[in-house]
Write a protein that holds these residues in place. Structure first.
Motif, PDB file in Angstrom:
ATOM      1  N   THR A  70       0.928  -1.153   0.086  1.00 60.19           N
ATOM      2  CA  THR A  70      -0.040   0.081  -0.029  1.00 60.19           C
ATOM      3  C   THR A  70       0.954   1.221  -0.048  1.00 60.19           C
ATOM      4  O   THR A  70       2.022   1.355   0.395  1.00 60.19           O
ATOM      5  CB  THR A  70      -0.981  -0.100   1.382  1.00 60.19           C
ATOM      6  OG1 THR A  70      -0.023   0.000   2.384  1.00 60.19           O
ATOM      7  CG2 THR A  70      -2.012  -1.121   1.121  1.00 60.19           C
ATOM      8  N   ALA A  71       0.312   2.221  -0.474  1.00 54.93           N
ATOM      9  CA  ALA A  71       1.099   3.580  -0.647  1.00 54.93           C
ATOM     10  C   ALA A  71       1.125   4.349   0.702  1.00 54.93           C
ATOM     11  O   ALA A  71       2.177   5.038   1.061  1.00 54.93           O
ATOM     12  CB  ALA A  71       0.243   4.527  -1.517  1.00 54.93           C
ATOM     13  N   ASN A  72       0.141   3.848   1.596  1.00 56.32           N
ATOM     14  CA  ASN A  72       0.331   4.617   3.118  1.00 56.32           C
ATOM     15  C   ASN A  72      -0.509   3.646   3.887  1.00 56.32           C
ATOM     16  O   ASN A  72      -0.747   2.525   3.764  1.00 56.32           O
ATOM     17  CB  ASN A  72      -0.346   6.126   2.893  1.00 56.32           C
ATOM     18  CG  ASN A  72      -1.710   6.077   2.265  1.00 56.32           C
ATOM     19  OD1 ASN A  72      -2.634   5.574   2.734  1.00 56.32           O
ATOM     20  ND2 ASN A  72      -1.707   6.758   1.278  1.00 56.32           N
ATOM     21  N   SER A  73      -0.917   4.309   5.148  1.00 55.85           N
ATOM     22  CA  SER A  73      -1.549   3.262   6.099  1.00 55.85           C
ATOM     23  C   SER A  73      -2.937   3.057   5.836  1.00 55.85           C
ATOM     24  O   SER A  73      -3.397   2.110   6.648  1.00 55.85           O
ATOM     25  CB  SER A  73      -1.395   4.223   7.335  1.00 55.85           C
ATOM     26  OG  SER A  73      -2.054   5.260   7.438  1.00 55.85           O
ATOM     27  N   SER A  74      -3.334   3.608   4.853  1.00 52.27           N
ATOM     28  CA  SER A  74      -4.969   3.124   4.479  1.00 52.27           C
ATOM     29  C   SER A  74      -4.972   1.871   3.736  1.00 52.27           C
ATOM     30  O   SER A  74      -4.154   1.811   2.723  1.00 52.27           O
ATOM     31  CB  SER A  74      -5.450   4.617   3.633  1.00 52.27           C
ATOM     32  OG  SER A  74      -6.664   3.984   3.085  1.00 52.27           O
ATOM     33  N   ALA A 128      -7.252   1.398   1.692  1.00 52.66           N
ATOM     34  CA  ALA A 128      -7.705   1.577   0.281  1.00 52.66           C
ATOM     35  C   ALA A 128      -6.458   2.179  -0.520  1.00 52.66           C
ATOM     36  O   ALA A 128      -7.059   2.732  -1.622  1.00 52.66           O
ATOM     37  CB  ALA A 128      -8.748   2.708   0.673  1.00 52.66           C
ATOM     38  N   SER A 129      -5.226   2.151  -0.217  1.00 57.47           N
ATOM     39  CA  SER A 129      -4.170   2.697  -0.863  1.00 57.47           C
ATOM     40  C   SER A 129      -3.260   1.620  -1.783  1.00 57.47           C
ATOM     41  O   SER A 129      -2.307   1.886  -1.856  1.00 57.47           O
ATOM     42  CB  SER A 129      -3.524   3.570  -0.053  1.00 57.47           C
ATOM     43  OG  SER A 129      -2.618   2.797   0.863  1.00 57.47           O
ATOM     44  N   ALA A 130      -4.084   0.728  -2.057  1.00 55.36           N
ATOM     45  CA  ALA A 130      -3.419  -0.544  -2.739  1.00 55.36           C
ATOM     46  C   ALA A 130      -2.256  -0.141  -4.133  1.00 55.36           C
ATOM     47  O   ALA A 130      -3.028   0.875  -4.833  1.00 55.36           O
ATOM     48  CB  ALA A 130      -4.335  -1.434  -3.347  1.00 55.36           C
ATOM     49  N   CYS A 131      -1.114  -0.193  -4.056  1.00 54.57           N
ATOM     50  CA  CYS A 131      -0.273   0.350  -5.157  1.00 54.57           C
ATOM     51  C   CYS A 131       0.471  -1.051  -6.011  1.00 54.57           C
ATOM     52  O   CYS A 131       0.995  -0.747  -6.824  1.00 54.57           O
ATOM     53  CB  CYS A 131       0.920   1.224  -4.636  1.00 54.57           C
ATOM     54  SG  CYS A 131       1.817   0.603  -3.431  1.00 54.57           S
ATOM     55  N   SER A 132       0.393  -2.105  -5.391  1.00 54.57           N
ATOM     56  CA  SER A 132       0.976  -3.160  -5.995  1.00 54.57           C
ATOM     57  C   SER A 132       0.419  -4.454  -5.383  1.00 54.57           C
ATOM     58  O   SER A 132      -0.033  -4.610  -4.338  1.00 54.57           O
ATOM     59  CB  SER A 132       2.480  -3.308  -5.556  1.00 54.57           C
ATOM     60  OG  SER A 132       3.082  -4.627  -6.005  1.00 54.57           O
ATOM     61  N   VAL A 133       0.247  -5.494  -6.211  1.00 51.69           N
ATOM     62  CA  VAL A 133      -0.284  -6.779  -5.947  1.00 51.69           C
ATOM     63  C   VAL A 133       0.440  -8.007  -6.621  1.00 51.69           C
ATOM     64  O   VAL A 133       0.698  -7.801  -7.920  1.00 51.69           O
ATOM     65  CB  VAL A 133      -1.928  -6.958  -6.156  1.00 51.69           C
ATOM     66  CG1 VAL A 133      -2.172  -6.764  -7.674  1.00 51.69           C
ATOM     67  CG2 VAL A 133      -2.530  -8.247  -5.714  1.00 51.69           C
ATOM     68  N   GLY A 134       0.766  -9.075  -5.861  1.00 53.16           N
ATOM     69  CA  GLY A 134       1.097 -10.110  -6.452  1.00 53.16           C
ATOM     70  C   GLY A 134       0.243 -11.192  -6.174  1.00 53.16           C
ATOM     71  O   GLY A 134      -0.247 -11.462  -5.280  1.00 53.16           O
ATOM     72  N   ILE A 135       0.051 -12.163  -7.299  1.00 50.24           N
ATOM     73  CA  ILE A 135      -0.962 -13.424  -7.284  1.00 50.24           C
ATOM     74  C   ILE A 135      -0.069 -14.568  -7.830  1.00 50.24           C
ATOM     75  O   ILE A 135       0.490 -14.575  -8.713  1.00 50.24           O
ATOM     76  CB  ILE A 135      -2.092 -13.012  -7.771  1.00 50.24           C
ATOM     77  CG1 ILE A 135      -2.018 -12.452  -9.121  1.00 50.24           C
ATOM     78  CG2 ILE A 135      -3.185 -12.280  -7.136  1.00 50.24           C
ATOM     79  CD1 ILE A 135      -3.549 -12.357 -10.153  1.00 50.24           C
ATOM     80  N   ASN A 189      -4.202   8.448  -2.375  1.00 45.09           N
ATOM     81  CA  ASN A 189      -3.073   8.035  -3.312  1.00 45.09           C
ATOM     82  C   ASN A 189      -1.709   8.822  -2.773  1.00 45.09           C
ATOM     83  O   ASN A 189      -0.966   8.865  -3.430  1.00 45.09           O
ATOM     84  CB  ASN A 189      -3.575   8.708  -4.599  1.00 45.09           C
ATOM     85  CG  ASN A 189      -4.072  10.019  -4.524  1.00 45.09           C
ATOM     86  OD1 ASN A 189      -4.253  10.672  -3.418  1.00 45.09           O
ATOM     87  ND2 ASN A 189      -3.934  10.696  -5.749  1.00 45.09           N
ATOM     88  N   ASP A 190      -1.683   9.454  -1.609  1.00 44.34           N
ATOM     89  CA  ASP A 190      -0.338  10.079  -1.246  1.00 44.34           C
ATOM     90  C   ASP A 190       0.636   8.845  -0.667  1.00 44.34           C
ATOM     91  O   ASP A 190       0.014   8.013  -0.040  1.00 44.34           O
ATOM     92  CB  ASP A 190      -0.882  10.888  -0.100  1.00 44.34           C
ATOM     93  CG  ASP A 190      -1.324  12.203  -0.583  1.00 44.34           C
ATOM     94  OD1 ASP A 190      -1.178  12.607  -1.547  1.00 44.34           O
ATOM     95  OD2 ASP A 190      -2.061  12.828   0.434  1.00 44.34           O
ATOM     96  N   PHE A 191       1.611   8.856  -0.934  1.00 46.09           N
ATOM     97  CA  PHE A 191       2.479   7.776  -0.631  1.00 46.09           C
ATOM     98  C   PHE A 191       3.532   8.226   0.497  1.00 46.09           C
ATOM     99  O   PHE A 191       4.132   9.193   0.498  1.00 46.09           O
ATOM    100  CB  PHE A 191       3.619   7.676  -1.834  1.00 46.09           C
ATOM    101  CG  PHE A 191       3.298   6.647  -2.715  1.00 46.09           C
ATOM    102  CD1 PHE A 191       3.687   5.423  -2.836  1.00 46.09           C
ATOM    103  CD2 PHE A 191       2.224   7.131  -3.657  1.00 46.09           C
ATOM    104  CE1 PHE A 191       3.298   4.593  -3.807  1.00 46.09           C
ATOM    105  CE2 PHE A 191       1.501   6.128  -4.749  1.00 46.09           C
ATOM    106  CZ  PHE A 191       2.181   4.921  -4.750  1.00 46.09           C
ATOM    107  N   SER A 192       3.560   7.555   1.394  1.00 45.28           N
ATOM    108  CA  SER A 192       4.315   7.863   2.743  1.00 45.28           C
ATOM    109  C   SER A 192       5.567   7.665   2.587  1.00 45.28           C
ATOM    110  O   SER A 192       5.808   6.667   2.049  1.00 45.28           O
ATOM    111  CB  SER A 192       3.679   7.450   4.158  1.00 45.28           C
ATOM    112  OG  SER A 192       4.046   6.054   4.077  1.00 45.28           O
ATOM    113  N   LYS A 218     -11.563  -2.458   0.910  1.00 44.50           N
ATOM    114  CA  LYS A 218     -11.624  -1.018   1.448  1.00 44.50           C
ATOM    115  C   LYS A 218     -11.124  -0.349  -0.086  1.00 44.50           C
ATOM    116  O   LYS A 218     -11.960   0.781  -0.275  1.00 44.50           O
ATOM    117  CB  LYS A 218     -10.585  -0.607   2.323  1.00 44.50           C
ATOM    118  CG  LYS A 218     -10.765  -1.135   3.674  1.00 44.50           C
ATOM    119  CD  LYS A 218     -12.011  -0.302   4.292  1.00 44.50           C
ATOM    120  CE  LYS A 218     -12.540  -0.894   5.747  1.00 44.50           C
ATOM    121  NZ  LYS A 218     -11.388  -0.718   6.682  1.00 44.50           N
ATOM    122  N   THR A 219     -10.326  -1.029  -0.952  1.00 43.15           N
ATOM    123  CA  THR A 219      -9.940  -0.306  -2.020  1.00 43.15           C
ATOM    124  C   THR A 219     -11.082  -0.372  -2.965  1.00 43.15           C
ATOM    125  O   THR A 219     -11.480   0.313  -3.811  1.00 43.15           O
ATOM    126  CB  THR A 219      -8.790  -0.852  -2.692  1.00 43.15           C
ATOM    127  OG1 THR A 219      -7.508  -0.653  -1.785  1.00 43.15           O
ATOM    128  CG2 THR A 219      -8.456  -0.184  -3.986  1.00 43.15           C
TER     129      THR A 219
END
Length: 205
Positions: free
Chosen positions: A12-16, A18-25, A48-51, A101-102
């Protein structure tokens, strides 16, 4: 050994959630990896803010996902890839929360998925000082992977579940869950229906 499932891992991009930024399956059939995918995801506004902390952990920057499809494009692909599989994740509550959440953040219904937590399975399978993914993966014979790379983490998770199934002589995921006394969870409408079946119509009010 007919152990079939799809392992999944999100960054995730941050602690949310709902901020998925990458997934591996990773798709597993008969205890063997037969397919794998990795996708970058453009997190939805306003998540969408990246921490700096998250970037330090996984190395994904805003520029790397700027032109990536959003979750609305990826979710159908995930559902097609997984089919009717149970999803497996290490600390599955986190990854299922990301899906839920996303999805809500982009205006989609939370999809139906059943899931099993490899962290909980590991606690009932190995005697370790830590049950972090790299430690458990090493116990399962899966070493030297890039932790916090979503695809590598999904592959490690898959290796853990396959190894645990062999140790417990479980011939499918349901049997593994039963032996280890780890509950198969669910999200989406199926979770609501299952809750209603257990608690009665008042559970839906």
């Amino acid at each position: 050994m007919p152990v079939d499932f799809t392992a999944i891992d999100f960054e995730t991009a941050n602690s949310s959630s709902a901020s998925a930024c990458s997934v591996g399956i990773v798709k597993v059939r008969d205890g063997r990896v037969v397919d794998r995918e990795h996708w970058y995801i453009r997190p939805p506004f306003p998540h969408n803010d990246f921490s700096e902390w998250n970037i330090r952990i996984h190395g994904i920057t805003p520029g790397m996902v700027a032109d990536a499809p959003g979750w609305a494009a990826h979710l159908p692909a995930l559902r097609e890839f997984a089919g009717d599989d149970v999803l497996v994740a290490h600390n599955a509550g986190f990854d299922m929360g990301v899906i839920a959440k996303t999805s809500v953040a982009v205006g989609l219904e939370v999809p139906d998925f059943r899931y099993l937590c490899s962290l909980q399975v590991a606690r009932k399978t190995y005697h370790l000082d830590s049950y972090r993914l790299p430690v458990v993966a090493m116990a399962a014979g899966f070493e030297d992977f890039s932790h916090h790379d979503a695809l590598a983490d999904a592959e490690a998770c898959a290796a853990i579940v396959v190894h645990a199934a062999k140790r417990h002589e479980a011939d499918d995921l349901e049997r593994l869950a039963h032996i280890t006394r780890v509950k198969l969870g669910s999200i989406g409408p199926i979770a609501t229906r299952e809750d209603a079946a257990v608690h009665g119509p008042m559970a839906l009010q």
